[in-house]
Design an enzyme around this catalytic site. Structure first.
Site, mmCIF file in Angstrom:
data_model
loop_
_atom_site.group_PDB
_atom_site.id
_atom_site.type_symbol
_atom_site.label_atom_id
_atom_site.label_comp_id
_atom_site.label_asym_id
_atom_site.label_seq_id
_atom_site.Cartn_x
_atom_site.Cartn_y
_atom_site.Cartn_z
ATOM 1 N N ASN A 141 -50.811 70.977 -27.608
ATOM 2 C CA ASN A 141 -49.802 71.106 -28.675
ATOM 3 C C ASN A 141 -48.523 71.708 -28.099
ATOM 4 O OD1 ASN A 141 -49.930 74.093 -28.861
ATOM 5 N ND2 ASN A 141 -52.033 73.683 -29.510
ATOM 6 N N ASP A 177 -57.440 72.875 -33.023
ATOM 7 C CA ASP A 177 -58.562 72.945 -33.966
ATOM 8 C C ASP A 177 -59.641 71.916 -33.637
ATOM 9 O OD1 ASP A 177 -57.672 75.062 -35.556
ATOM 10 O OD2 ASP A 177 -56.245 73.736 -36.570
ATOM 11 N N LYS A 226 -62.100 57.905 -15.962
ATOM 12 C CA LYS A 226 -60.828 57.601 -16.625
ATOM 13 C C LYS A 226 -60.986 56.363 -17.530
ATOM 14 C CE LYS A 226 -56.042 56.532 -15.635
ATOM 15 N NZ LYS A 226 -55.100 56.083 -14.637
ATOM 16 N N PHE A 247 -51.361 84.952 -36.545
ATOM 17 C CA PHE A 247 -50.093 84.302 -36.894
ATOM 18 C C PHE A 247 -50.363 83.198 -37.907
ATOM 19 C CE2 PHE A 247 -48.834 86.570 -33.244
ATOM 20 C CZ PHE A 247 -47.449 86.653 -33.263
ATOM 21 N N LYS A 260 -55.149 83.348 -45.070
ATOM 22 C CA LYS A 260 -55.644 83.522 -43.691
ATOM 23 C C LYS A 260 -55.984 84.975 -43.384
ATOM 24 C CE LYS A 260 -53.529 79.514 -42.034
ATOM 25 N NZ LYS A 260 -52.392 78.849 -41.472
ATOM 26 N N LYS A 302 -59.804 85.475 -42.146
ATOM 27 C CA LYS A 302 -60.074 85.835 -40.748
ATOM 28 C C LYS A 302 -60.305 87.327 -40.575
ATOM 29 C CE LYS A 302 -57.273 81.866 -39.389
ATOM 30 N NZ LYS A 302 -57.357 80.924 -38.289
HETATM 31 O O1 C5P Z 1 -55.714 78.685 -39.408
HETATM 32 P P1 C5P Z 1 -54.490 78.663 -38.558
HETATM 33 O O2 C5P Z 1 -54.633 77.830 -37.326
HETATM 34 O O3 C5P Z 1 -53.217 78.375 -39.274
HETATM 35 O O4 C5P Z 1 -54.356 80.194 -38.130
HETATM 36 C C1 C5P Z 1 -53.493 80.635 -37.162
HETATM 37 C C2 C5P Z 1 -54.008 81.912 -36.540
HETATM 38 O O5 C5P Z 1 -55.396 81.755 -36.245
HETATM 39 C C3 C5P Z 1 -53.336 82.175 -35.213
HETATM 40 O O6 C5P Z 1 -53.289 83.577 -35.031
HETATM 41 C C4 C5P Z 1 -54.274 81.499 -34.215
HETATM 42 O O7 C5P Z 1 -54.198 82.125 -32.931
HETATM 43 C C5 C5P Z 1 -55.630 81.693 -34.842
HETATM 44 N N1 C5P Z 1 -56.555 80.584 -34.602
HETATM 45 C C6 C5P Z 1 -57.723 80.813 -33.883
HETATM 46 N N2 C5P Z 1 -58.601 79.788 -33.653
HETATM 47 C C7 C5P Z 1 -58.370 78.560 -34.144
HETATM 48 C C8 C5P Z 1 -57.195 78.323 -34.884
HETATM 49 C C9 C5P Z 1 -56.309 79.347 -35.090
HETATM 50 O O8 C5P Z 1 -57.940 81.953 -33.447
HETATM 51 N N3 C5P Z 1 -59.228 77.582 -33.912
#
Ligand code: C5P
Length: 399
Positions: free
Chosen positions: A207, A276, A286, A324, A338, A342
């Site tokens: 990304n 994700d 390949k 974040f 979030k 989390k």
């Molecule tokens: O759910 P979202 O991706 O929007 O959340 C963002 C936050 O969650 C960021 O702090 C990112 O580092 C963390 N994150 C994570 N693991 C993932 C996706 C996001 O720790 N798979």
């Protein structure tokens, strides 16, 4: 605790520019004590500076202060840096000769913090040997000076003598202040950058994250004395000095490294843009295209672990966890969701569709949210300043 900067203003036309400097210092979270000579107060009202600094402006040696018993000594003891701006020829002479006949000059003598002098005056006055001798004598005593800018002066003369740009004064101030060691003894775990998920031995999904925010956090935390572990996906950034650096590629590797370093952490910050999804079964060889152009492939994606959620499940008492939320709509509601999902203590929310915010730029526009009733928006500032603000808030939450 915020560092305290004393601003000593003398009577020069550039005094009005100091209002902007004070406002910027406040945005950087400094405590600012403004002191004005009698002449300075003729150019700009103490009320303006009082409003911007958010505290009493000191002008008179003889007025009883609400805050300090012996005002000039009390103020001087509190300073991390004293800035004299604009510094007039008269005040430079007073400092050079140790005169103490008003509030500001007594503070200068009682002060033991570094002093930055920013002269501004007519070119001939600045170049006068009397002024230059005084400057030399202060330089020998360890005072810091900024050279005036050249240009059209208020007196109509074109030459050296203008107050330097406020942003340049600000940079000088930041460079002179020793980083606080308020995070000494704290262990901070940070992840940063993007993750890479292999499709085949040569291709991968990633990304747009550059890692700038996470690296700024690691650099700043280390400068403030913390023991920092930085777990990073691939970036083009210089590894901050004084941090333990762990290089990873995939989200699962990043998750494993974070879980391994979680025990004993005081602060954990998830600044990485974690992918994700990953290709469920990366091809061992390949993947070939069709020579006739008819190729079409489908990549089956499996979901990656949510690293912060995994860490949140094992959160140790007293540990502050920060995430974040980069959003393009409903920023506040999404960020609050979030924060809860989390198990975080603080979420740094930003609307990445706004100019100057989000990926690949050096600035950000963030809001620090620790609950529905504690929402602190910040203006557009550099990622280094965002890092300072996040760590300031984390340090408050640690108490
Ligand atoms: O759910 P979202 O991706 O929007 O959340 C963002 C936050 O969650 C960021 O702090 C990112 O580092 C963390 N994150 C994570 N693991 C993932 C996706 C996001 O720790 N798979």
């Amino acid at each position: 605790m915020a560092q305290t900067i004393g601003i000593g203003m003398c009577g020069g036309i550039a005094a009005y520019k100091i209002a902007d400097l004070v406002s910027k210092l406040k945005k950087h979270d400094f405590d600012v004590i403004v002191m004005m000579t009698e002449a300075a107060a003729r150019f700009i009202t103490p009320l303006t500076l009082q409003t911007l600094s958010g505290r009493e402006v000191l002008t008179d040696l003889w007025t009883e202060s609400r805050e300090w018993k012996v005002q000039h000594v009390g103020v001087a003891e509190q300073l991390d840096l004293l800035v004299i701006a604009p510094a007039t020829a008269n005040f430079i002479a007073k400092m050079a000769h140790g005169l103490a006949d008003d509030l500001l000059s007594t503070v200068v003598l009682a002060n033991t913090a570094p002093v930055l002098v920013v002269p501004s005056m007519n070119t001939n006055m600045f170049e006068n040997p009397a002024v230059q001798d005084n400057i030399q004598s202060l330089l020998r005593r360890g005072y810091h000076f900024m050279d005036p800018d050249s240009g059209l002066l208020a007196c109509g003369v074109t030459g050296k003598g203008r107050l330097p740009e406020v942003d340049d004064i600000l940079k000088h101030i930041l460079a002179l202040l020793k980083p606080r060691q308020d995070l000494a003894g704290r262990k901070i775990l940070i992840n940063a950058g993007s993750t890479c998920e292999d499709i085949d031995p040569v291709r991968f999904i990633t990304n747009r994250s550059t890692g700038k925010m996470g690296y700024a956090l690691a650099r700043t935390a280390a400068a403030r004395g913390a023991e920092v572990v930085l777990v990073s996906g691939p970036t083009h950034l210089e590894i901050p000095s004084g941090v333990e650096f762990i290089s990873v590629r995939s989200a699962r590797d990043m998750c494993a490294a974070m879980l391994q370093h979680q025990p004993g952490c005081d602060i954990i910050i998830g600044a990485a843009a974690v992918g994700d999804f990953r290709p469920a079964t990366p091809a061992e060889q390949k993947i070939k295209k069709n020579e006739d152009g008819s190729g079409r492939i489908t990549i089956d994606l499996a979901q990656n672990p949510d690293i912060l959620k995994e860490l949140g499940k094992k959160k140790e008492p007293g540990c502050i966890m920060i995430g974040f939320a980069a959003e393009t709509e409903n920023v506040l509601e999404n960020a609050l969701a979030k924060l809860a999902a989390k198990n975080l203590d603080l979420i740094v929310a930003n609307d990445v569709s706004m100019e100057g915010a989000g990926f690949a730029c050096d600035t950000n526009i963030c809001t620090l949210i620790s609950s529905r009733t504690d929402i602190r928006p910040m203006p557009l500032i550099s990622k280094d300043d965002v890092a300072e603000a996040i760590l300031n808030r984390a340090a408050e939450l640690l108490l």
